[in-house]
Design a protein around this motif. Structure first.
Motif, PDB file in Angstrom:
ATOM      1  N   ILE A  14      -2.019   8.380   5.109  1.00 15.65           N
ATOM      2  CA  ILE A  14      -3.218   7.561   4.923  1.00 15.65           C
ATOM      3  C   ILE A  14      -3.091   6.201   5.594  1.00 15.65           C
ATOM      4  O   ILE A  14      -3.877   5.294   5.344  1.00 15.65           O
ATOM      5  N   GLN A  28      -0.631  13.844   2.962  1.00  9.66           N
ATOM      6  CA  GLN A  28      -1.526  13.259   3.962  1.00  9.66           C
ATOM      7  C   GLN A  28      -1.079  11.849   4.324  1.00  9.66           C
ATOM      8  O   GLN A  28      -0.767  11.035   3.448  1.00  9.66           O
ATOM      9  N   THR A  77      -1.194  15.669  -2.932  1.00  6.13           N
ATOM     10  CA  THR A  77      -1.989  16.440  -3.880  1.00  6.13           C
ATOM     11  C   THR A  77      -1.315  17.795  -4.103  1.00  6.13           C
ATOM     12  O   THR A  77      -0.642  18.319  -3.211  1.00  6.13           O
ATOM     13  N   GLN A 123       0.821  -1.205   0.000  1.00  7.37           N
ATOM     14  CA  GLN A 123       0.000   0.000   0.000  1.00  7.37           C
ATOM     15  C   GLN A 123       0.862   1.265   0.000  1.00  7.37           C
ATOM     16  O   GLN A 123       2.020   1.238   0.395  1.00  7.37           O
ATOM     17  N   LYS A 124       0.250   2.366  -0.426  1.00  4.27           N
ATOM     18  CA  LYS A 124       0.924   3.662  -0.373  1.00  4.27           C
ATOM     19  C   LYS A 124       0.713   4.272   1.013  1.00  4.27           C
ATOM     20  O   LYS A 124      -0.422   4.342   1.484  1.00  4.27           O
ATOM     21  N   SER A 172      -0.520  10.238   0.700  1.00  5.44           N
ATOM     22  CA  SER A 172      -1.265  10.791  -0.430  1.00  5.44           C
ATOM     23  C   SER A 172      -0.757  12.209  -0.670  1.00  5.44           C
ATOM     24  O   SER A 172      -0.710  13.025   0.259  1.00  5.44           O
TER      25      SER A 172
END
Length: 230
Positions: free
Chosen positions: A204, A202, A185, A179-180, A183
């Motif tokens: 996550i 962020q 943006t 998984q990452k 996040s």
């Protein structure tokens, strides 16, 4: 490398049925060799006792397990857990013989299949065994830094000769999800003759993260100015 026992707590990774042997190589009715693959994981700090479940990696089954540990400060991982991009995946691979006869010319190979490539974790030439005793086992610890998110499949293969001189091959697959952890943006702000780029990062995951470095590297012909440098 080879060793006899794992240094950290481990969680079993389950595998679907072995794939068919390639043309020209006989297939054993009952596999003389089987793989047991476990993820090595460090213990966590103590938390109030509770009943958890040890979830197998492919979600096919689970067994009840009560948190236990060597002291009041540490507990063993209750399951495979989450694994994130950038972490080092450590696997304890045990090759076990189900045969009552001695096997010869045993060659073990382990690979990791990602979404874009296949990486060799254990080369057959480095794991060659001239003889393999009945009910014997040999163990390896393999590590790989995870650089891609998504489904990863660990492929374990063993070829060997039975006492009859017949060559056989077994292969097992072990799947897990990477998984990452973050996040990212971006937003662009236009002001007069300047363009300001805003990045929002962020977490996550379900755990706190420590960021040791955040660096912006622009492409040509742009330059960056580090405002935190004073």
């Amino acid at each position: 490398g080879r060793m006899t026992s794992p240094p950290f707590p481990f969680v079993l990774m389950t595998s679907p049925a072995a794939s068919p042997a390639p043309a020209g190589v006989a297939e054993a009715k009952v596999d003389a060799l089987v793989f047991k693959v476990m993820r090595l994981n460090r213990p966590s700090f103590h938390c109030p006792p509770s009943t958890t479940a040890m979830s197998f990696i492919d979600g096919l089954s689970s067994l009840p397990l009560t948190d236990i540990g060597p002291s009041d400060s540490l507990i063993f991982p209750p399951g495979f857990g989450n694994i994130y991009l950038g972490e080092t995946f450590s696997a304890y691979v045990s090759v076990c013989s189900n045969s009552l006869e001695e096997l010869t010319k045993v060659e073990v190979r382990a690979e990791l299949q990602t979404g874009t490539k296949r990486i060799t974790l254990l080369d057959g030439s480095n794991s060659f065994l001239q003889t393999f005793p009945p009910k014997g086992h040999v163990d390896y610890i393999l590590e790989h830094e995870l650089k891609e998110a998504g489904v990863h499949i660990m492929i374990c293969t063993a070829s060997f000769f039975e006492s009859s001189g017949q060559e056989r091959k077994v292969r097992q697959y072990f799947k897990f999800q990477v998984q990452k952890p973050l996040s990212v943006t971006t937003k662009l702000h236009f002001m007069e003759n300047s363009i300001f780029l805003e990045n929002q990062i962020q977490n996550i995951t379900k755990l706190p993260l420590y960021l040791s470095l955040i660096k912006f590297e622009p492409s040509q012909p742009y330059n960056r100015e580090d405002l935190s440098a004073g």
